[in-house]
Design a protein around this motif. Structure first.
Motif, PDB file in Angstrom:
ATOM      1  N   ARG A 450       0.868  -1.195   0.000  1.00  0.00           N
ATOM      2  CA  ARG A 450       0.000   0.000   0.000  1.00  0.00           C
ATOM      3  C   ARG A 450       0.890   1.226   0.000  1.00  0.00           C
ATOM      4  O   ARG A 450       2.109   1.142   0.163  1.00  0.00           O
ATOM      5  N   ASP A 451       0.274   2.374  -0.191  1.00  0.00           N
ATOM      6  CA  ASP A 451       1.016   3.636  -0.230  1.00  0.00           C
ATOM      7  C   ASP A 451       1.682   3.879   1.125  1.00  0.00           C
ATOM      8  O   ASP A 451       1.016   4.068   2.141  1.00  0.00           O
ATOM      9  N   THR A 452       3.013   3.882   1.150  1.00  0.00           N
ATOM     10  CA  THR A 452       3.708   4.038   2.424  1.00  0.00           C
ATOM     11  C   THR A 452       3.729   5.492   2.911  1.00  0.00           C
ATOM     12  O   THR A 452       4.104   5.743   4.053  1.00  0.00           O
ATOM     13  N   ASN A 453       3.333   6.449   2.082  1.00  0.00           N
ATOM     14  CA  ASN A 453       3.113   7.800   2.609  1.00  0.00           C
ATOM     15  C   ASN A 453       1.974   7.792   3.626  1.00  0.00           C
ATOM     16  O   ASN A 453       2.056   8.402   4.691  1.00  0.00           O
ATOM     17  N   VAL A 454       0.900   7.091   3.295  1.00  0.00           N
ATOM     18  CA  VAL A 454      -0.244   6.996   4.207  1.00  0.00           C
ATOM     19  C   VAL A 454       0.163   6.228   5.463  1.00  0.00           C
ATOM     20  O   VAL A 454      -0.186   6.605   6.595  1.00  0.00           O
ATOM     21  N   LEU A 455       0.906   5.159   5.277  1.00  0.00           N
ATOM     22  CA  LEU A 455       1.372   4.369   6.419  1.00  0.00           C
ATOM     23  C   LEU A 455       2.238   5.222   7.348  1.00  0.00           C
ATOM     24  O   LEU A 455       2.138   5.136   8.579  1.00  0.00           O
ATOM     25  N   THR A 456       3.078   6.056   6.760  1.00  0.00           N
ATOM     26  CA  THR A 456       3.949   6.923   7.549  1.00  0.00           C
ATOM     27  C   THR A 456       3.144   7.945   8.338  1.00  0.00           C
ATOM     28  O   THR A 456       3.465   8.261   9.486  1.00  0.00           O
ATOM     29  N   GLU A 457       2.095   8.459   7.717  1.00  0.00           N
ATOM     30  CA  GLU A 457       1.205   9.391   8.420  1.00  0.00           C
ATOM     31  C   GLU A 457       0.606   8.740   9.663  1.00  0.00           C
ATOM     32  O   GLU A 457       0.590   9.332  10.756  1.00  0.00           O
ATOM     33  N   LEU A 477       7.302   9.929  -6.527  1.00  0.00           N
ATOM     34  CA  LEU A 477       5.950   9.433  -6.723  1.00  0.00           C
ATOM     35  C   LEU A 477       5.577   8.476  -5.600  1.00  0.00           C
ATOM     36  O   LEU A 477       6.457   7.877  -4.963  1.00  0.00           O
ATOM     37  N   PRO A 478       4.294   8.297  -5.325  1.00  0.00           N
ATOM     38  CA  PRO A 478       3.877   7.364  -4.274  1.00  0.00           C
ATOM     39  C   PRO A 478       4.463   5.976  -4.510  1.00  0.00           C
ATOM     40  O   PRO A 478       4.613   5.526  -5.641  1.00  0.00           O
ATOM     41  N   SER A 479       4.781   5.299  -3.420  1.00  0.00           N
ATOM     42  CA  SER A 479       5.450   4.000  -3.491  1.00  0.00           C
ATOM     43  C   SER A 479       4.873   3.063  -2.441  1.00  0.00           C
ATOM     44  O   SER A 479       4.460   3.495  -1.355  1.00  0.00           O
TER      45      SER A 479
END
Length: 504
Positions: A450-457, A477-479
């Motif tokens: 899944r998008d690890t930007n969201v996970l980091t949030e 880009l999202p990763s």
């Protein structure tokens, strides 16, 4: 009805306890409870987890929830008021103060590294949230949260390093002639250290005389000096994709065109490298040959020869960043091909340092290059900083020359080897996919699905710092990937968070 027991006060129903605002406070960290509270609350306000105007818990409520005295809460809140994070409203309590908006030019500089991302990439909710970019990650790394809560960090925990040897070296240096402590260092670097580095490089089969070695303030300055000396605005610099994120913004700020070369398990995608080299005519290609950041994979011999062939064909310089050199157990244990050993510094400039294994705070790195390039880089260094810290270089020299460093590095290898296998297995149990399990180093490049930007949030809301994959690509880009440090994944809170977030 209120329950009673013989000869006792009435037993009233227990009031539900409020959810804690902060992560668990530590009474053994050496940091006062007041300072822990101030640091943690300030960080949550900076990261927009506490919004302007939000009411803070009452003193009694905060004290009860976090198990501290009312005096500690009052002192913490007063300190936050003094620092401009909170305001006190008589009879109403404490509130998050309205923060002055960031100046437009400062905001532009802070977000420059994220300008190539698709969409606005904002995190933590709301249009005014700070973008999750390179500056965001570095700023949060320097928040000094406990290392167990920073699985995205790029360094080993401080208790893994040999602070005693550094302290002893500093004491020994302090007893030397005072003039050595107050004078400028040599522009090219402390000569005995450069002589010691000549011997170190010879063990890697890299021939570099002391006059071919230039000391720097870590590999960060080494990259900066090389880029400024050998490129001009508009030139192209190749980097691995993924790769160490800090250089993307730095090169872009110099006016360079930064192009990513897809990194595979055994090195770069050679077909892409050849195609893009013909198209862009790069001046530099920055590459980790051994223990690539973020995957801890290493360059194969076949790929190394192909990279050098393309460098000669297209006229670019290969900048070999070998900052993780000493985390590799050695070619006698595992294969390790270094471009500088094959090329002997003709088309290669070699970078190294000690921040990952000795002390990040010493900031001692070095460049090894051809004699002509070393002279140019020394002149560039003088124009930038005159010289580097002679004291830090003397400390590193003393530790290297007394033979203490090799034993220390062996202990690090043993600790990492003891953790790596079981940590990777636990990663897979909680739902992470490991495409290439590294045999050495401290990093694992994991696919979260899944998008690890969201996970980091989500992790930040629990005071855990991850390093999402978007930051490791020039495109940002999202990763689905993220970098995890096995030495900083031993806190059960990290595993509970990952298991909860990644469950299907």
């Amino acid at each position: 009805m209120t329950n009673t027991t013989p000869n006792s006060e009435p037993v009233r129903p227990a009031r539900p306890r409020a959810a804690p605002l902060l992560a668990q406070l530590s009474r053994e960290s050496g940091e006062s409870l007041i300072d822990q509270i101030v640091r943690s609350v300030a960080a949550r306000i900076d990261d927009k987890l506490l919004r302007s105007g939000a009411r803070m818990p009452s003193i009694r409520q905060f004290a009860g929830t976090h198990g501290v005295s009312a005096f500690t809460v009052v002192a913490s809140y007063d300190k936050l008021v003094a620092q401009g994070y909170l305001e006190s409203r008589r009879g109403a309590g404490f509130f998050v103060r309205e923060r002055a908006p960031m100046n437009a030019s400062v905001r532009a500089q802070a977000g420059a590294a994220a300008s190539a991302r698709a969409g606005d990439g904002s995190l933590l909710g709301g249009a005014d949230a700070r973008p999750l970019d390179v500056v965001w990650l570095v700023r949060n790394i320097f928040r000094q949260v406990p290392h167990q809560q920073v699985p995205g960090t790029g360094v080993l925990p401080s208790d893994w390093l040999d602070g005693a040897s550094i302290a002893n070296a500093l004491r020994a240096i302090s007893r030397q002639a005072p003039a050595t402590l107050v004078s400028y260092g040599a522009p090219q670097g402390f000569l005995p250290l450069r002589q010691q580095l000549e011997r170190k490089l010879a063990e890697l089969e890299i021939g570099a005389a002391p006059e071919q070695i230039v000391t720097t303030v870590g590999v960060t300055q080494a990259l900066d000096l090389v880029a400024r000396e050998f490129t001009r605005p508009g030139d192209t610099i190749f980097v691995d994709d993924p790769a160490w994120f800090l250089m993307f913004g730095a090169f872009t700020a110099m006016g360079a065109n930064v192009v990513g070369i897809p990194r595979l398990a055994d090195g770069p995608d050679i077909a892409q490298l050849a195609q893009l080299a013909a198209l862009h005519k790069p001046k530099l290609y920055v590459i980790n040959s051994v223990l690539h950041n973020p995957s801890s994979t290493s360059l194969s011999g076949a790929k190394a020869f192909q990279v050098l062939r393309l460098a000669e064909e297209h006229g670019f310089i290969v900048v070999e960043d070998d900052i993780y050199c000493d985390l590799h157990p050695g070619s006698s244990v595992q294969p390790a091909t270094r471009l500088a050993a094959l090329d002997q510094l003709n088309h290669v400039i070699y970078l190294g340092g000690f921040s990952k294994t000795m002390a990040a705070n010493l900031r001692v790195g070095y460049i090894a290059a051809s004699p002509e390039r070393a002279t140019r880089l020394t002149d560039r260094k003088m124009l930038a900083t005159l010289s580097t810290s002679d004291i830090g270089e003397r400390v590193v020299y003393k530790i290297l020359s007394e033979g203490l460093y090799r034993k220390h590095v062996d202990r690090i290898h043993a600790r990492l080897d003891g953790l790596r296998g079981r940590t990777i297995r636990q990663m897979e149990r909680v739902g992470l996919k490991i495409e290439v399990a590294p045999a050495a180093g401290m990093f694992v490049w994991a696919d979260a699905g899944r998008d690890t930007n969201v996970l980091t949030e989500h992790a930040m809301a629990e005071n855990l710092l991850l390093a999402p994959g978007s930051l490791f690509s020039p495109s940002q880009l999202p990763s689905r990937h993220m970098r995890l440090n096995i030495a900083s994944m031993q806190d059960p809170a990290v595993w509970r968070f990952l298991e909860r977030e990644l469950k299907v």
